[in-house]
Scaffold this motif. Sequence first.
Motif, short mmCIF file in Angstrom:
data_model
loop_
_atom_site.label_atom_id
_atom_site.label_comp_id
_atom_site.label_asym_id
_atom_site.label_seq_id
_atom_site.Cartn_x
_atom_site.Cartn_y
_atom_site.Cartn_z
N LEU A 3 3.38 -6.82 4.98
CA LEU A 3 2.64 -7.35 3.90
C LEU A 3 1.87 -8.40 4.00
O LEU A 3 0.86 -8.59 3.27
N VAL A 7 -1.90 -8.57 2.38
CA VAL A 7 -2.68 -9.77 1.53
C VAL A 7 -3.56 -10.30 2.08
O VAL A 7 -4.79 -10.47 1.53
N VAL A 12 -4.72 -5.58 -1.02
CA VAL A 12 -3.65 -5.91 -2.13
C VAL A 12 -4.43 -6.62 -3.27
O VAL A 12 -5.07 -7.64 -3.14
N GLU A 14 -4.55 -8.07 -7.09
CA GLU A 14 -3.40 -8.70 -7.92
C GLU A 14 -3.48 -8.17 -9.26
O GLU A 14 -4.31 -8.10 -9.84
N LEU A 25 1.18 -3.84 -4.85
CA LEU A 25 1.96 -4.61 -4.13
C LEU A 25 3.34 -4.80 -4.26
O LEU A 25 4.31 -4.76 -3.33
#
Length: 94
Positions: A3, A7, A12, A14, A25
């Motif tokens: 993860l 990021v 990813v 938002e 995500l």
Amino acid sequence: MILMVLVESGLVKEATAHPCGRTFLSALIELVPCTLSVVPFSTLSPNEPCCTAIKTLGQPCLCVIANGPSIPGVDHTLALQLPGKCSANFPPCN
């Protein structure tokens, strides 16, 4: 760890809504219990928390992930096999 890589690498985005009602995500976070089953060359079967996550997310959400960007540290072929290994007989993604 995966993860964090997602990021930091910018894979990813938002707050982008998807047909499953979640962001890319948030769907990935729910699949964290599946991590050991989808790392390259893994021979581990998915555990119960993984299968619960697969069934809870459902086919539309899994297709969003399957058709999304590649994820470092995840074997795409193994990931696509998870629903079948969890007896979640979803139709194939388009």
